[in-house]
Design an enzyme around this catalytic site. Structure first.
Site, PDB file in Angstrom:
ATOM      1  N   GLY A  98     -44.570  54.765 -65.976  1.00  0.00           N
ATOM      2  CA  GLY A  98     -42.617  54.508 -66.689  1.00  0.00           C
ATOM      3  C   GLY A  98     -42.292  54.395 -67.665  1.00  0.00           C
ATOM      4  O   GLY A  98     -42.828  53.689 -68.738  1.00  0.00           O
ATOM      5  N   SER A  99     -41.233  53.359 -67.800  1.00  0.00           N
ATOM      6  CA  SER A  99     -41.012  52.940 -68.631  1.00  0.00           C
ATOM      7  C   SER A  99     -41.231  51.662 -70.055  1.00  0.00           C
ATOM      8  O   SER A  99     -40.962  51.900 -71.537  1.00  0.00           O
ATOM      9  CB  SER A  99     -39.253  52.274 -68.100  1.00  0.00           C
ATOM     10  N   THR A 100     -42.520  50.677 -69.243  1.00  0.00           N
ATOM     11  CA  THR A 100     -43.701  50.337 -69.762  1.00  0.00           C
ATOM     12  C   THR A 100     -44.139  50.869 -71.541  1.00  0.00           C
ATOM     13  O   THR A 100     -44.745  50.330 -71.878  1.00  0.00           O
ATOM     14  CB  THR A 100     -44.594  49.505 -69.454  1.00  0.00           C
TER      15      THR A 100
END
Length: 485
Positions: free
Chosen positions: A220-222
């Site tokens: 995801g956004s990590t």
């Protein structure tokens, strides 16, 4: 008469030759399989005649695995794991026919069969004393390990937590939940061990798997930290204040669909890099990925260790951004979706590399090995794995990640009096199913002592769990424990 004797002599020589050939075959080709044959009770007994070395942590102050003298002539020494579930996936277990975790990876030291212990083995043999193995001290911070386990397990979550010391690569925490009690697998009874193992193996939650290193997940956004690293490194004129397009939705080339921001939120059409990361816009990072191209994004990921074989000494599953597909797929890859798959350990390495001014250190679990006499016979020296980004780019990424914690989605990771850098992630899994929740971070920013990755598996923390709400509080507690607050 002579011909008869000759025939007898030839027959004897042939039989002797066949006998020698069979002995040679059994002693070489078949030796290992015979030694490990479940019917070989001598081998079973011999495993329990060894005073196996202990496994410790906190610079030998905490015992994670010990050997107990039972006094039984056949099964003299048994293994015990006094701290149980929080440490199972790292320490492992020692069973009649197998072993796992550090018990397996460092087995030759622990059972005394390593070449470094040859003199000790000879002394024990001559003196008639039981063979004694070396002890292995791990890098784990047991307080942080137990807190990470409690935070995950007490609320019924499935997931993993990994904490690394950025400057050295020491693994301070490696927790996987659900876990299990290793003691039933350490008994000398094969029947009891098999029963206990089969029950765990059939469990739908898969407790035998170490979710920190055995499995990969969409980050995801990590992963936007990696995309940002590639974008900043591609042009030295760029910094945290560089303006980027941030539309409400981004048309994906070759498709009839557009990529939205999380929950359809607006990012204002234009934003600085720091603003885009702070509120975790999807569209600017997806566009960055398409502009950079697959080769540059893959190269940047590899500089953080993605795709490189790794043993700590436990084997680690390979992370990957997936194969080159097309522009639309690359847009999703750049925001941590599509075929992008990372282990929690790998994402902890990303955070640690940024914290360490761009240098990723090789992660490791074994601190030192001590002989039966207490003398140090081996140890791990910190080793650089790669230069992920320049110190300047690492500084820009750090400022952007500070803003995520101070002004954005990572506020739950704040520590009193300490500046924390972090990035949240909420990764879609499959249609109709809840998302994974992620958080990566490091602290203190001015002298990083700990980098953390927290992963909470789909559906184990509710149907609308986010990295900021679910994973960041766990990272907060782990960092606090390591820093002694």
């Amino acid at each position: 008469m002579n011909s008869t004797l000759k025939r007898v002599a030839v027959a004897c020589l042939l039989m002797f030759g066949l006998l020698m050939a069979n002995v040679t075959y059994l002693g070489t080709v078949k030796a290992e399989s015979l030694r490990n044959d479940s019917r070989n009770v001598r081998m079973l007994y011999s495993r329990y005649k060894i005073d196996r070395g202990w496994i410790t942590a906190d610079n030998t102050k905490t015992t994670l695995a010990k050997t107990v003298d039972t006094g039984d002539s056949k099964f003299r020494f048994e293994r015990e794991y006094p701290l149980g579930k929080p440490f199972t996936h790292v320490v492992g277990w020692f069973a009649p026919e197998s072993a796992a975790g550090i018990e397996s990876a460092m087995g030759r030291y622990l059972d005394g069969s390593h070449p470094d212990l040859v003199v000790r083995r000879a002394i024990d043999m001559v003196s008639g004393k039981p063979a004694k193995g070396a002890s292995v001290d791990l890098t784990l911070n047991t307080k942080a390990q137990e807190i990470a386990y409690k935070d995950l397990a007490s609320t019924g979550k499935r997931g993993a937590v990994v904490a690394i010391e950025p400057k050295t690569g020491k693994i301070l925490t490696m927790v996987s939940v659900p876990s299990y009690d290793p003691n039933p697998l350490a008994t000398a009874s094969k029947e009891k061990v098999n029963k206990a193992y089969n029950k765990l193996d059939k469990d739908g939650d898969k407790p035998l798997l170490n979710r920190a290193i055995d499995l990969t997940y969409a980050p995801g956004s990590t992963f936007k930290t990696v995309t940002s690293a590639a974008y900043l490194s591609d042009d030295s004129s760029r910094d945290e204040n560089t303006q980027v397009d941030a539309p409400d939705s981004l048309p994906l080339p070759g498709t009839s669909i557009s990529l939205p921001n999380y929950h359809g939120e607006s990012c204002g059409g234009r934003a600085t890099l720091v603003e885009a990361l702070t509120i975790s816009c999807n569209t600017p990072f997806a566009k960055m990925g398409m502009e950079l191209g697959w080769d540059k994004l893959k190269e940047q990921a590899e500089k953080f260790g993605v795709g490189k074989p790794l043993a700590i000494p436990l084997s680690v599953a390979g992370s990957s951004i997936g194969k080159e597909e097309g522009k639309a797929e690359l847009a999703k890859t750049a925001i941590g979706q599509q075929s992008n798959q990372m282990t929690p350990l790998q994402m902890a390495m990303v955070a640690a590399g940024i914290a360490n001014q761009g240098t990723v250190m090789k992660p490791y679990l074994v601190n030192k090995v001590f002989g039966p006499d207490g003398a140090e016979i081996d140890g791990t020296d910190p080793e650089s794995l790669s230069e992920a980004v320049s110190p300047e780019v690492a500084g820009e990424l750090t400022k952007m990640m500070i803003s995520v914690v101070e002004n954005g989605t990572g506020g739950a990771a704040k520590l009193p009096g300490i500046t924390v850098a972090g990035k949240t992630g909420t990764a879609e899994t499959s249609p109709g199913k809840p998302s994974h929740a992620w958080f990566i971070s490091f602290a203190p920013v001015d002298d990083p002592q700990v980098a953390v990755a927290v992963f909470v598996e789909s559906g184990s923390a509710g149907n609308d769990a986010t990295g900021g709400a679910v994973a960041a509080p766990i990272a907060h507690d782990v960092m606090q424990a390591v820093l002694g607050q």
